[in-house]
Design an enzyme around this catalytic site. Structure first.
Site, short mmCIF file in Angstrom:
data_model
loop_
_atom_site.label_atom_id
_atom_site.label_comp_id
_atom_site.label_asym_id
_atom_site.label_seq_id
_atom_site.Cartn_x
_atom_site.Cartn_y
_atom_site.Cartn_z
N CYS A 12 0.84 -1.03 0.22
CA CYS A 12 -0.57 -0.46 0.11
C CYS A 12 0.99 1.29 0.00
O CYS A 12 1.99 1.01 0.19
CB CYS A 12 -1.09 -0.16 1.46
SG CYS A 12 -0.43 0.31 2.40
N ASP A 416 -7.69 15.14 -34.92
CA ASP A 416 -7.10 15.78 -36.32
C ASP A 416 -7.91 14.55 -37.56
O ASP A 416 -8.38 13.74 -37.00
CB ASP A 416 -5.82 14.23 -36.82
CG ASP A 416 -5.05 14.39 -37.98
OD1 ASP A 416 -4.97 15.18 -38.57
OD2 ASP A 416 -5.27 12.84 -38.00
#
Length: 729
Positions: A12, A416
């Site tokens: 963790c 694009d």
């Protein structure tokens, strides 16, 4: 050369913080350390002369264990032996068993359960039998086995953390005679740590499922019809491998023999199998259908698209999300503040208001327990890892927690045109036969002549002919007319082809044909005129077609609340505007050079602040880099696209964009839910503590319950629902 270590017990963010505090000063600062929780790996940018044994010893001081990382190890670090992978679970079970045993012994000796708890709900140290105290002590030792070394390190470094908070609460409870509560705190906190370890293990297994996509063996061709099973890593580039029906493809490559339908969902997220003929590209980890195929390897095992995905998903958590960074900064201040406040609660009321030392010490210990930031610290990284892994399963590669939140907040997206909104390759869209000719006759002529050209339009026409069964015929006296077209004799008849302008020069365009050609050109299509002596035979129309899902994807983005969608194109104004109108994109900017696209994105960022640029990942790299988020289309098989973009859509599927926005919003919502819940429960129990209405075991139970809730809530992201809310956060 960076030093890489496998860290046993690295589960963790809190353990990462402990390692940073201990290892950082040794190696010249925390910035020299990188952590991969999913693979339990620590990478040290070691200064010259640093002995790796000193780093291993420093890790041992934290209560964890380190050993050199082996590059031969595939996937996440795998713990060996029986104890290591089960240590926290077994310690928790032992702590619970000792606590239960001590309580039963105490209850039997006092005659009732309430006697074991004490008349006021808490046990009295004078009444706790020696055997019970011994068992409670063993419960504390088992529950604190992995906590105590880190707590001691926190004391030595004068850096309070949640391990020190819990240890102080347990020792304090024993000090005031609350043996049962001390054992319960140790047991429940150990349970929370085991749950945390389980949650990371769950995320690890999700990533391991990606790694298991690569088959263990490849059928390497030794000679015609003879094959030998080898590891995929031992297959050289250019070698041929056999993939039988139902098997996973071991390496990226090109189909050389055979035909089959391949399930590419593990790589691209495409829901239906894709037909693969000779010359088609296939990817490692995808599943072959009913036909046997021979594949020529084009990449070594460590460089396949699947290997790229695995590596980037595994490393993605090192690029932390903004919420994750906020939680870490908050915890650095919050934890010491809780410690100081608890001490003040213990000593101020007795000294200033003559309160009971036992009562206020107990309340201070409760405050230490409820102040533990365990649930808060784990709430975000588990959600981020789950979101990234779920996205990878759906063909969307997100390169770090830093980019998991960004799509949720996007206000504008620039596209694009070529290769993004369009297919990126010309294709025949119409065949217009004129003056008594048929479509097949016209196509036969143009295919035969274009077979001599390598122009993209010529290749598109020849490919279309092959697809419909029209192959080139022999021609004589072929002659290319530079910039105009070509002539040849076909079956003894003079034929020509060229641009509409060339047909105009020959005087073969009528007013009707001329108007039709002008309309096609305005729509962004290319026209090839075909004729013979005396008349025009017909027109072949070629265009870069729109992706079939493009309009739906644009509409879905608008429905999701994206304020501005912009088309950036290097094409002429008419073509770009035609594409924009067909996609319902109002803001169309044409005739742009790469530097113009960068300036356009900069202007969007200045106005909208949060902007995505969607391109092919290579040609549009400068504009993508300038945007808040760069998104590469169809990155499967393209190393450059994967490395360039912040987010890569592995398939040529624009519908993944609105899915990504919704998925990001869902992830952000879950992160916020976890943070609010974690802090909210702490606020409630802090209030109850000051009113004297809380207890140690109730506080730690609540904290453990919240930890379990936030973990479960975060792991919901592993189930990436296609039906996600489009509401803006």
């Amino acid at each position: 050369m960076p030093l890489q270590l496998k860290i046993y017990g690295l589960d963790c963010a809190e353990e990462v913080a402990v390692l940073k505090r201990e290892i950082g000063p040794l190696v010249g600062g925390e910035q020299r350390l990188q952590f991969d929780i999913l693979r339990a790996r620590m990478t040290v940018d070691a200064p010259a002369g640093l002995d790796s044994e000193r780093v291993v010893e420093a890790v041992a001081r934290t209560g964890m264990r380190a050993e050199p990382w082996s590059d031969s190890r595939v996937g996440p670090a795998v713990h060996t032996g029986f104890w290591q992978p089960r240590a926290k679970t077994l310690a928790t079970i032992a702590s619970g068993a000792f606590t239960l045993g001590a309580f039963i012994v105490h209850a039997r000796l006092t005659g009732t359960v309430f006697g074991a708890l004490g008349a006021d709900g808490f046990s009295d140290s004078l009444e706790v039998p020696l055997m019970s105290r011994l068992l409670y002590g063993l419960a504390v030792v088992a529950g604190g086995w992995f906590v105590a070394p880190k707590a001691w390190l926190a004391v030595r470094r004068f850096r309070p953390d949640m391990n020190l908070l819990m240890s102080a609460a347990v020792v304090g409870a024993i000090g005031i005679g609350e043996w049962f509560e001390a054992a319960m705190v140790a047991f429940l906190f150990s349970t929370a740590l085991a749950l945390e370890s389980w949650s990371i293990g769950r995320a690890r297994r999700a990533v391991e499922s990606l790694m298991e996509l690569a088959p263990a063996v490849a059928h390497l061709q030794e000679s015609e019809g003879r094959y030998r099973d080898v590891l995929p890593a031992n297959v050289p580039v250019g070698a041929m491998v056999l993939v039988r029906p139902g098997e996973r493809i071991p390496l990226d490559g090109l189909v050389r023999q055979g035909r089959s339908a391949v399930n590419q969902a593990p790589i691209t997220g495409e829901s239906t199998p894709i037909d693969k003929d000779p010359g088609a590209v296939v990817f490692a980890g995808t599943i072959n259908g009913n036909g046997a195929i021979e594949v020529e390897s084009t990449k070594p095992a460590e460089s396949t698209t699947l290997a790229h995905i695995i590596r980037l998903v595994s490393d993605a958590q090192s690029r932390r999300a903004p919420a994750e960074q906020w939680v870490e900064r908050f915890a650095r201040i919050y934890t010491p503040a809780v410690f100081v406040l608890a001490i003040l609660v213990m000593v101020a009321p007795p000294l200033v208001f003559a309160g009971s030392w036992t009562e206020w010490t107990y309340r201070g210990l409760v405050l230490l327990v409820i102040g533990c930031p365990c649930a808060l610290v784990i709430s975000t990284p588990v959600a981020v890892v789950a979101a990234i892994t779920a996205a990878a399963r759906n063909g969307v590669l997100i390169k770090g927690g830093l980019f998991i939140e960004a799509p949720a907040r996007l206000r504008a997206i620039a596209f694009d045109k070529t290769g993004t909104l369009t297919m990126g390759r010309p294709a025949v869209t119409q065949i217009v036969a004129l003056n008594g000719h048929t479509s097949s006759d016209l196509l036969q002529r143009v295919v035969s002549m274009e077979a001599y050209s390598d122009h993209p339009i010529a290749r598109a026409i020849v490919a279309h002919g092959a697809a419909v069964g029209v192959l080139p015929s022999a021609v004589e006296e072929f002659q290319a007319l530079q910039g105009r077209g070509a002539t040849a004799f076909l079956n003894g008849k003079f034929c020509w082809l060229g641009s509409p302008h060339h047909a105009e020069e020959r005087g073969y365009l009528t007013d009707d044909v001329r108007e039709r050609v002008s309309e096609l050109i305005r729509e962004g299509q290319s026209v090839v005129a075909v004729g013979e002596v005396g008349h025009l035979c017909g027109l072949v129309v070629v265009a870069d077609p729109l992706r079939p899902e493009a309009r739906d994807a644009i509409e879905a983005l608008k429905e999701a609340g994206i304020e501005r969608i912009v088309l950036l194109s290097g094409d002429n104004q008419e073509t770009a505007k035609t594409i924009g109108s067909r996609l319902a994109i109002e803001d169309v900017r044409a005739e742009l050079l790469p530097v113009d696209k960068v300036q356009a994105v900069e202007a969007l960022v200045e106005r909208y602040h949060l902007v995505a640029m969607v391109g092919d990942g290579v040609n549009d790299a400068p504009a993508m880099a300038r945007a808040t988020v760069g998104i590469a289309m169809g990155a499967a098989g393209s190393d450059a696209a994967i490395e360039t973009a912040d987010i890569a859509l592995m398939a040529d599927d624009l519908t993944k964009l609105p899915w990504l926005v919704r998925h990001s919003r869902r992830a952000l919502a879950i992160i916020r839910q976890n943070i609010i819940l974690s802090l909210g429960v702490k606020a409630v129990f802090t209030y109850l503590t000051f009113r004297g209405q809380s207890s140690l075991w109730a506080a730690i139970t609540a904290d453990m319950g919240v930890s379990l809730i936030v973990i479960t809530n975060a792991l919901r992201l592993l189930i990436a629902s296609p039906q996600l809310s489009t509401r803006r956060p």
